[in-house]
Motif scaffolding. Structure first.
Motif, PDB file in Angstrom:
ATOM      1  N   ALA A 384      -8.027   4.999  -0.266  1.00 53.91           N
ATOM      2  CA  ALA A 384      -6.603   5.334  -0.303  1.00 53.91           C
ATOM      3  C   ALA A 384      -6.302   6.299  -1.446  1.00 53.91           C
ATOM      4  N   ARG A 385      -6.907   6.058  -2.619  1.00 59.46           N
ATOM      5  CA  ARG A 385      -6.698   6.987  -3.743  1.00 59.46           C
ATOM      6  C   ARG A 385      -7.277   8.360  -3.412  1.00 59.46           C
ATOM      7  N   ALA A 386      -8.445   8.412  -2.763  1.00 66.19           N
ATOM      8  CA  ALA A 386      -9.045   9.703  -2.411  1.00 66.19           C
ATOM      9  C   ALA A 386      -8.179  10.454  -1.415  1.00 66.19           C
ATOM     10  N   LEU A 387      -7.608   9.744  -0.442  1.00 61.61           N
ATOM     11  CA  LEU A 387      -6.735  10.398   0.538  1.00 61.61           C
ATOM     12  C   LEU A 387      -5.470  10.923  -0.132  1.00 61.61           C
ATOM     13  N   ALA A 388      -4.908  10.162  -1.056  1.00 64.33           N
ATOM     14  CA  ALA A 388      -3.720  10.628  -1.766  1.00 64.33           C
ATOM     15  C   ALA A 388      -4.031  11.872  -2.596  1.00 64.33           C
ATOM     16  N   ALA A 389      -5.187  11.865  -3.258  1.00 65.18           N
ATOM     17  CA  ALA A 389      -5.579  13.030  -4.062  1.00 65.18           C
ATOM     18  C   ALA A 389      -5.841  14.239  -3.181  1.00 65.18           C
ATOM     19  N   ALA A 390      -6.341  14.023  -1.973  1.00 65.43           N
ATOM     20  CA  ALA A 390      -6.615  15.139  -1.071  1.00 65.43           C
ATOM     21  C   ALA A 390      -5.347  15.885  -0.704  1.00 65.43           C
ATOM     22  N   ASP A 391      -4.200  15.195  -0.702  1.00 60.05           N
ATOM     23  CA  ASP A 391      -2.926  15.833  -0.396  1.00 60.05           C
ATOM     24  C   ASP A 391      -2.212  16.319  -1.648  1.00 60.05           C
ATOM     25  N   GLY A 392      -2.886  16.239  -2.802  1.00 57.94           N
ATOM     26  CA  GLY A 392      -2.279  16.693  -4.042  1.00 57.94           C
ATOM     27  C   GLY A 392      -1.449  15.642  -4.745  1.00 57.94           C
ATOM     28  N   GLY A 393      -1.510  14.390  -4.274  1.00 57.99           N
ATOM     29  CA  GLY A 393      -0.771  13.316  -4.921  1.00 57.99           C
ATOM     30  C   GLY A 393      -1.705  12.397  -5.681  1.00 57.99           C
ATOM     31  N   ARG A 394      -1.204  11.203  -5.983  1.00 60.16           N
ATOM     32  CA  ARG A 394      -2.062  10.231  -6.663  1.00 60.16           C
ATOM     33  C   ARG A 394      -1.569   8.826  -6.350  1.00 60.16           C
ATOM     34  N   LEU A 395      -2.492   7.881  -6.449  1.00 63.42           N
ATOM     35  CA  LEU A 395      -2.195   6.473  -6.211  1.00 63.42           C
ATOM     36  C   LEU A 395      -2.510   5.709  -7.489  1.00 63.42           C
ATOM     37  N   GLU A 396      -1.554   4.927  -7.981  1.00 63.28           N
ATOM     38  CA  GLU A 396      -1.736   4.212  -9.238  1.00 63.28           C
ATOM     39  C   GLU A 396      -1.319   2.751  -9.083  1.00 63.28           C
ATOM     40  N   LEU A 397      -1.937   1.911  -9.923  1.00 62.30           N
ATOM     41  CA  LEU A 397      -1.505   0.521 -10.048  1.00 62.30           C
ATOM     42  C   LEU A 397      -0.466   0.481 -11.163  1.00 62.30           C
ATOM     43  N   VAL A 398       0.788   0.251 -10.808  1.00 59.62           N
ATOM     44  CA  VAL A 398       1.854   0.294 -11.812  1.00 59.62           C
ATOM     45  C   VAL A 398       2.143  -1.082 -12.405  1.00 59.62           C
ATOM     46  N   ARG A 399       1.740  -2.143 -11.708  1.00 59.94           N
ATOM     47  CA  ARG A 399       1.950  -3.482 -12.252  1.00 59.94           C
ATOM     48  C   ARG A 399       0.894  -4.409 -11.659  1.00 59.94           C
ATOM     49  N   PRO A 400       0.091  -5.090 -12.508  1.00 58.60           N
ATOM     50  CA  PRO A 400      -0.957  -5.947 -11.965  1.00 58.60           C
ATOM     51  C   PRO A 400      -0.440  -7.290 -11.444  1.00 58.60           C
ATOM     52  N   ARG A 401       0.608  -7.883 -12.110  1.00 58.76           N
ATOM     53  CA  ARG A 401       1.086  -9.206 -11.713  1.00 58.76           C
ATOM     54  C   ARG A 401       2.619  -9.247 -11.713  1.00 58.76           C
ATOM     55  N   PRO A 402       3.206  -9.503 -10.568  1.00 58.16           N
ATOM     56  CA  PRO A 402       2.613  -9.388  -9.230  1.00 58.16           C
ATOM     57  C   PRO A 402       2.242  -7.941  -8.936  1.00 58.16           C
ATOM     58  N   ALA A 403       1.316  -7.759  -8.037  1.00 58.81           N
ATOM     59  CA  ALA A 403       0.744  -6.435  -7.824  1.00 58.81           C
ATOM     60  C   ALA A 403       1.775  -5.461  -7.265  1.00 58.81           C
ATOM     61  N   ALA A 404       1.755  -4.255  -7.826  1.00 61.28           N
ATOM     62  CA  ALA A 404       2.634  -3.186  -7.343  1.00 61.28           C
ATOM     63  C   ALA A 404       1.872  -1.864  -7.450  1.00 61.28           C
ATOM     64  N   PHE A 405       1.721  -1.178  -6.334  1.00 62.42           N
ATOM     65  CA  PHE A 405       1.048   0.113  -6.275  1.00 62.42           C
ATOM     66  C   PHE A 405       2.090   1.185  -5.969  1.00 62.42           C
ATOM     67  N   ALA A 406       1.878   2.375  -6.538  1.00 63.59           N
ATOM     68  CA  ALA A 406       2.817   3.473  -6.315  1.00 63.59           C
ATOM     69  C   ALA A 406       2.049   4.715  -5.901  1.00 63.59           C
ATOM     70  N   VAL A 407       2.588   5.387  -4.867  1.00 64.12           N
ATOM     71  CA  VAL A 407       2.047   6.654  -4.398  1.00 64.12           C
ATOM     72  C   VAL A 407       2.978   7.752  -4.887  1.00 64.12           C
TER      73      VAL A 407
END
Length: 425
Positions: A384-407
């Motif tokens: 998922a991170r590689a696909l986001a980077a391929a489009d010029g974006g990025r995928l990050e973990l913004v909060r581990p508990r509870p889990a929250a991911f941001a594109v």
């Protein structure tokens, strides 16, 4: 090859010995003979002086003393007088096998000194034998050096042949062998680089097979869910039609995923980022995953700013959101909230749940390949991170508990970053 090196070296050594040894033998022979003749001439001159001195002193010549002084010489002394005086010392060498030098003075004294030529010839033979022995030693040294050199060349070549054979059989480990010969070391370096490239290609093929199995599993899961809905709603034609259309969409997504994986395997995935409707992608993903979450007793909801557009690809962003929803379904808990927002620099899509989250030791490595906090494959977030980077974006973990991911996606005005990039590893 070793035999050719030995034979060629031996031929070169023989030619060198002949070109140097034969002239050297001739020169040495002439020098010995000339030296013997010069010695006889000097003895004759010296003897003539002694005879002249004896005549001046009016002393007789003592043959015994001359024989002791001039050993191995045959001496003839003639003095003019009436009658002529002659003195002979030593034994005359055989006729035709002697060397002779003479000297005479104005007072009528004539001196002849002779010696046996066999002694000179024996000395010549001794010197020639020494030259032959040296030539034989030179040939032996040449052969020894040829053997050593041939081993030094042939053994590395055999080793390189074994390395090449291993490469052909699939053993792509670099040997790191070096032989101290520039040309052979160059070949070894090329083989090592080829081994590294082959190893990389094999690793990519294995990764592609793993990635393909993981990425294809998600669309197949969605397709399975749609087919289950069709079966469950067999008595409701309207629902069957809707679910059938959704299944067709899933099949089309499956085809798109296969195309993207093949392009990534060839390392020719070009980012074709364009303006896309974020709401359309999110609605489609929520619609696909809602049945699975409902069966698990959970919900998926969309919040945040609506009507956003970003630079991305529909298939790539869809796979990223699908991987995040699947990750939340497997490892998270409670309702899942998909929140959209925007800023001057990026469009943000946040996927969060209310589960236990990610442990502190796992959080820094959550995007690493084959790292999983449960029974998963450890590939979903990496891809998922590689696909986001391929489009010029990025995928990050913004909060581990509870889990929250941001594109984080590029806004529509950020055209300058629309470039060619590599696909997922």
């Amino acid at each position: 090859m070793r035999r050719r090196l030995l034979s060629s070296t031996l031929v070169v050594a023989v030619i060198a010995v002949l070109l140097l040894g034969v002239p050297l033998g001739v020169v040495v022979s002439r020098l010995i003979v000339d030296e013997a003749s010069q010695e006889l001439r000097s003895e004759a001159t010296r003897l003539l002086g002694e005879v002249e001195y004896s005549r001046i002193q009016d002393q007789p010549i003592d043959p015994a003393q001359l024989e002791m002084k001039y050993r191995n010489r045959y001496i003839q002394i003639y003095e003019r007088g009436n009658p002529p005086n002659a003195t002979i010392v030593g034994t005359e060498p055989p006729t035709g096998h002697q060397m002779t030098e003479d000297a005479h003075s104005e007072n009528g004294v004539y001196v002849r000194v002779s010696r046996d030529r066999g002694q000179v010839e024996q000395d010549v033979r001794a010197r020639l034998l020494l030259i032959v022995a040296l030539a034989a030693a030179a040939l032996a040294v040449a052969v020894g050096l040829a053997i050593v050199q041939s081993r030094r060349l042939t053994l590395p070549l055999q080793d390189l042949a074994m390395i090449a054979e291993k490469l052909g059989s699939g053993d792509a480990r670099p040997s790191r062998h070096r032989y101290g010969i520039q040309e052979l070391d160059r070949v070894a370096e090329v083989l090592d680089r080829s081994a590294t490239r082959i190893s990389d290609l094999l690793n990519r093929e294995r990764e592609f097979a793993t990635d393909a199995s993981h990425q294809l599993r998600t669309p197949l899961t969605g397709l399975t869910m749609r087919l289950e809905e069709i079966v469950a709603a067999a008595d409701q034609p309207t629902i069957v039609q809707e679910e059938g259309e959704a299944a067709i969409v899933q099949a089309e997504r499956l085809t798109a995923v296969i195309d993207e994986l093949l392009a990534a395997a060839r390392r020719q995935r070009h980012s074709q980022a364009e303006q896309i409707d974020i709401d359309e992608v999110l609605d489609q993903q929520v619609h696909e995953w809602d049945p699975a979450f409902r069966r698990a007793g959970r919900t998926v909801r969309l919040t945040g700013t609506r009507g956003l557009f970003a630079l991305a690809t529909t298939g790539g962003l869809g796979q990223v959101i699908s991987s995040l929803l699947e990750n939340s379904l497997q490892h998270g808990g409670g309702p899942v909230t998909v929140t959209t927002s925007s800023s001057e620099k990026s469009i943000v899509i946040e996927v969060a749940d209310e589960g236990p989250g990610i442990s502190e030791d796992l959080a820094p490595r959550v995007f690493e390949r084959n790292v999983s906090g449960g029974t998963g494959t450890g590939l979903g977030l990496t891809l998922a991170r590689a696909l986001a980077a391929a489009d010029g974006g990025r995928l990050e973990l913004v909060r581990p508990r509870p889990a929250a991911f941001a594109v984080f996606l590029r806004p529509v005005g950020d055209i300058g970053r629309n470039r060619v990039v590599s696909g997922p590893a």
